[in-house]
Design a protein around this motif. Structure first.
Motif, PDB file in Angstrom:
ATOM      1  N   THR A 235      42.822  33.853  12.709  1.00 51.94           N
ATOM      2  CA  THR A 235      42.682  33.414  11.304  1.00 51.94           C
ATOM      3  C   THR A 235      41.926  34.315  10.812  1.00 51.94           C
ATOM      4  OG1 THR A 235      43.290  30.979  12.408  1.00 51.94           O
ATOM      5  CG2 THR A 235      42.389  31.110  10.009  1.00 51.94           C
TER       6      THR A 235
ATOM      7  N   ASN B 270      47.704  33.318  16.798  1.00 48.43           N
ATOM      8  CA  ASN B 270      46.755  33.116  16.096  1.00 48.43           C
ATOM      9  C   ASN B 270      45.514  32.967  15.910  1.00 48.43           C
ATOM     10  OD1 ASN B 270      46.789  30.675  14.805  1.00 48.43           O
ATOM     11  ND2 ASN B 270      45.337  29.028  16.172  1.00 48.43           N
TER      12      ASN B 270
ATOM     13  N   PRO C 282      46.289  24.520  15.047  1.00 46.94           N
ATOM     14  CA  PRO C 282      47.888  23.889  14.454  1.00 46.94           C
ATOM     15  C   PRO C 282      48.487  23.104  15.192  1.00 46.94           C
ATOM     16  CG  PRO C 282      46.983  26.213  15.501  1.00 46.94           C
ATOM     17  CD  PRO C 282      45.650  25.447  16.226  1.00 46.94           C
TER      18      PRO C 282
END
Length: 270
Positions: free
Chosen positions: A11, A9, A35
């Protein structure tokens, strides 16, 4: 989150600088939601509305002739030639769709028998706690080319319910031949007594594809005024290949312009 699986995850953020803009202008970076921030995602989606103006009216069916409730599930079926002797499957109302050797529309128009059955159930065979603890036993599905017959110009409400068979997951469902109104969505099990009171029947978004939230449900409405045979399927290609699809056979109306057109004379055969 589409599924309760661990993902990378990290980013990445990029800044696009237009010519002539000095380096002293520092952009404001957005604060992104987590998320798993389900409340934020639902709140954002709830702000999507139709224009519902005199020019772009939202003709939402207020009276429903046909109520459908389809559960979305994953499953495991026997497969003697597969690794471990099993293979993954997907189903609606525990029915894994089997593609026929003859086109559904061709079989319907020419009344070819034995290609499909008109007995797709309006409801799942056995009600259960659809979004409770993961169910990992008795995951076999029923195979069949089964579709649902819909009367011409009738109004349909379809509730698509995600389940925890193997795992919950978000599914983008697409209906051929129609736009529909997304009148409601929620997390958990759909409550037919309480949830309809929260439906948006004034200016809901009009779509042909809608996401069923992870461990939740989505309700759509449409008027069946386009005769023919129309697929409805998950738009994740893998799930469609596993059988997560069905079709609606919408009957002809009484007038000539309310009936299926014949195939063109130069239609190439398969």
């Amino acid at each position: 989150m589409d599924a309760p699986l661990s993902i990378d995850n990290r980013t990445a953020t990029a800044i696009l600088q237009y010519k002539g803009i000095p380096n002293t202008v520092i952009p404001l970076l957005p604060h992104l939601p987590e998320p798993n921030d389900t409340a934020f995602a639902l709140s954002y989606n709830a702000r999507l509305r139709s224009l519902n103006s005199p020019q772009f009216q939202a003709n939402v069916p207020l009276k429903v002739d046909r109520h459908l409730f389809y559960t979305i599930g994953l499953g495991i079926n026997p497969c003697p030639t597969c690794l471990n002797g099993t293979k993954l499957a997907a189903s609606l109302n525990n029915i894994t769709f089997v593609m026929p050797q003859v086109g559904l529309l061709q079989a319907h128009y020419f009344n070819i028998k034995g290609v499909f059955r008109l007995d797709f159930p309006d409801n799942p065979p056995t009600p259960f706690n659809y979004t409770g603890a993961p169910l990992t036993a008795n995951l076999g599905t029923t195979l069949g080319t089964r579709v649902s017959k819909i009367a011409y110009n009738s109004t349909v409400q379809l509730v698509l319910q995600d389940t925890n068979l193997l795992s919950v997951e978000s599914h983008p469902f697409h209906l051929h031949g129609y736009n529909f109104f997304v009148v409601g969505t929620g997390i958990g099990n759909f409550d037919p007594k309480r949830d309809p009171a929260k439906f948006n029947l004034v200016d809901p978004p009009e779509r042909n594809t809608v996401g069923v939230p992870t461990g939740g449900w989505t309700a759509i409405r449409f008027r069946a005024d386009n005769p023919g045979v129309w697929f409805m399927h998950c738009h994740l290609e893998l799930h469609t290949g596993w059988g997560l699809k069905t079709a609606f056979v919408v009957e002809n109306g009484k007038l000539p312009d309310q009936s299926i057109l014949p195939p063109p004379k130069d239609l190439p055969p398969c």
